[in-house]
Design an enzyme around this catalytic site. Structure first.
Site, PDB file in Angstrom:
ATOM      1  N   HIS A  49      46.219  85.991  -7.784  1.00  0.00           N
ATOM      2  CA  HIS A  49      45.094  85.161  -8.243  1.00  0.00           C
ATOM      3  C   HIS A  49      44.580  85.655  -9.595  1.00  0.00           C
ATOM      4  O   HIS A  49      44.152  84.864 -10.436  1.00  0.00           O
ATOM      5  CB  HIS A  49      43.949  85.202  -7.232  1.00  0.00           C
ATOM      6  CG  HIS A  49      44.303  84.624  -5.892  1.00  0.00           C
ATOM      7  ND1 HIS A  49      44.539  85.404  -4.793  1.00  0.00           N
ATOM      8  CD2 HIS A  49      44.482  83.335  -5.490  1.00  0.00           C
ATOM      9  CE1 HIS A  49      44.818  84.628  -3.757  1.00  0.00           C
ATOM     10  NE2 HIS A  49      44.801  83.378  -4.152  1.00  0.00           N
ATOM     11  N   ASP A 168      53.832  79.549  -4.287  1.00  0.00           N
ATOM     12  CA  ASP A 168      53.800  78.403  -3.368  1.00  0.00           C
ATOM     13  C   ASP A 168      54.524  77.240  -4.048  1.00  0.00           C
ATOM     14  O   ASP A 168      53.902  76.268  -4.495  1.00  0.00           O
ATOM     15  CB  ASP A 168      52.351  78.054  -3.028  1.00  0.00           C
ATOM     16  CG  ASP A 168      51.672  79.182  -2.280  1.00  0.00           C
ATOM     17  OD1 ASP A 168      52.156  79.563  -1.211  1.00  0.00           O
ATOM     18  OD2 ASP A 168      50.674  79.724  -2.792  1.00  0.00           O
ATOM     19  N   GLN A 171      54.076  73.698  -2.658  1.00  0.00           N
ATOM     20  CA  GLN A 171      52.708  73.236  -2.945  1.00  0.00           C
ATOM     21  C   GLN A 171      52.595  72.817  -4.410  1.00  0.00           C
ATOM     22  O   GLN A 171      52.043  71.754  -4.725  1.00  0.00           O
ATOM     23  CB  GLN A 171      51.724  74.365  -2.635  1.00  0.00           C
ATOM     24  CG  GLN A 171      50.320  74.117  -3.162  1.00  0.00           C
ATOM     25  CD  GLN A 171      49.340  75.175  -2.722  1.00  0.00           C
ATOM     26  OE1 GLN A 171      48.987  75.232  -1.540  1.00  0.00           O
ATOM     27  NE2 GLN A 171      48.877  76.020  -3.623  1.00  0.00           N
TER      28      GLN A 171
HETATM   29  O1  PAF Z   1      46.996  77.922  -2.677  1.00  0.00           O
HETATM   30  C1  PAF Z   1      45.863  77.899  -2.128  1.00  0.00           C
HETATM   31  O2  PAF Z   1      45.136  78.903  -2.107  1.00  0.00           O
HETATM   32  C2  PAF Z   1      45.379  76.624  -1.469  1.00  0.00           C
HETATM   33  O3  PAF Z   1      46.414  75.950  -0.857  1.00  0.00           O
HETATM   34  C3  PAF Z   1      44.621  75.715  -2.441  1.00  0.00           C
HETATM   35  C4  PAF Z   1      45.530  75.186  -3.538  1.00  0.00           C
HETATM   36  C5  PAF Z   1      43.438  76.443  -3.036  1.00  0.00           C
HETATM   37  C6  PAF Z   1      44.080  74.485  -1.666  1.00  0.00           C
HETATM   38  O4  PAF Z   1      43.236  74.880  -0.638  1.00  0.00           O
END
Ligand code: PAF
Length: 302
Positions: A49, A168, A171
């Site tokens: 992050h 991810d 995603q």
């Molecule tokens: O990757 C994540 O932490 C979550 O899937 C996200 C993109 C914040 C959506 O809740």
């Protein structure tokens, strides 16, 4: 290090962003178009992050992060219950990265009428790989990301970028498709995977690995790097050998390991010859109490 401003409601978010963007647009007497970087997260922040926040900070005048553990994307209530909540440490990390604003809504702010009836559908792509073992997961992700993009969408002329980790991969591919298919006026930026010294990709779930399980989990990056090594040497990626490597690890249970098109995530028709274009190796394993995912781009020789 300064502590970011924390806002709880969408109205507060919108007004704080409008003020910050207006100030950025006129800073130094300039009339330039300001930029906003949004970093959506579920908290339990780690170096992966931090890389998202750093990328957003480097490229934008104003940086906002969101912290919201989205119940819609958990199909296992136990997984949702035990997901780490570490707000104070998260704010420290975001402050150190120079994030200006943190949107940390309560569940009732995001879903005031309970679970939404209408959701964003992730389609067929959302049913494969991660979607196969987590039905509805990607619809839940896309629905909350759509809401976050709407709420953060600048009300004044501004560049708008949203940052997601390449770890991810499915995603990220789905969020890119949603932004393109549904005309979200945001650039979706993918940020490379961050790995520990042992090669394991950073994940909020790594805290649940004891030392033996952590050691076992490194079989995942080892299998991916073995594929990458062969691909970049101009050899056919040996998928069967990579699968066998994971299966020899007694503490790891392989869910999938595949080589796919990086954009569509469709399996490549032939992996028994050298790659002609970049491909993505994609994997998930269960190690002890944790399910881990990882991926690596395979590049043919230049
Ligand atoms: O990757 C994540 O932490 C979550 O899937 C996200 C993109 C914040 C959506 O809740």
């Amino acid at each position: 290090m300064s502590t970011p401003q924390v806002v709880r409601s969408a109205d507060e978010l919108r007004s704080a962003l409008a003020g910050a963007l207006a100030a950025a647009g006129t800073a130094g007497g300039g009339t330039g178009v300001p930029s906003l970087g949004l970093v959506p997260t579920m908290g339990a922040l780690h170096e992966g992050h931090r890389a998202l926040a750093d990328a957003a900070r480097a490229e934008n005048d104003v940086v906002a992060a969101s912290i919201f553990v989205n119940p819609l994307q958990f199909n296992d209530p136990e997984d949702l219950r035990r997901y780490p909540r570490t707000l104070a440490a998260d704010l420290d990390l975001l402050g150190a990265a120079g994030v200006d604003l943190v949107f940390a809504p309560a569940e009732a702010d995001v879903y005031p009428d309970g679970a939404p009836l209408v959701r964003v559908s992730s389609g067929e792509l959302g049913t494969r790989y991660e979607g196969a073992s987590r039905p509805g997961h990607f619809d839940g992700v896309l629905t909350v990301v759509a809401k976050l993009l709407h709420w953060a969408q600048p009300a004044v002329p501004a560049h708008f970028r949203a940052y997601f980790g390449q770890k991810d991969a499915q995603q990220l591919a789905l969020i890119r498709r949603m932004a393109a298919d549904l005309n979200f006026p945001a650039d979706i930026v993918g940020v490379p995977v961050v790995r520990g010294a042992d090669g394991l990709a950073e994940s909020s779930r790594n805290v649940f690995l004891d030392p033996a399980h952590r050691q076992a989990a490194t079989v995942l990056p080892r299998a991916l790097y073995a594929l990458q090594h062969r691909a970049s040497a101009g050899a056919a990626p040996d998928l069967a050998a990579a699968v066998a490597l994971v299966e020899r690890e007694p503490l790891a249970e392989l869910d999938y390991l595949d080589i796919v098109d990086p954009r569509t995530l469709l399996p490549l028709p032939a992996v028994d010859r050298p790659l002609e274009k970049p491909a993505l190796a994609l994997a998930a394993v269960r190690v002890g109490p944790v399910r881990l995912i990882d991926n690596l781009m395979l590049m043919p020789p230049a």
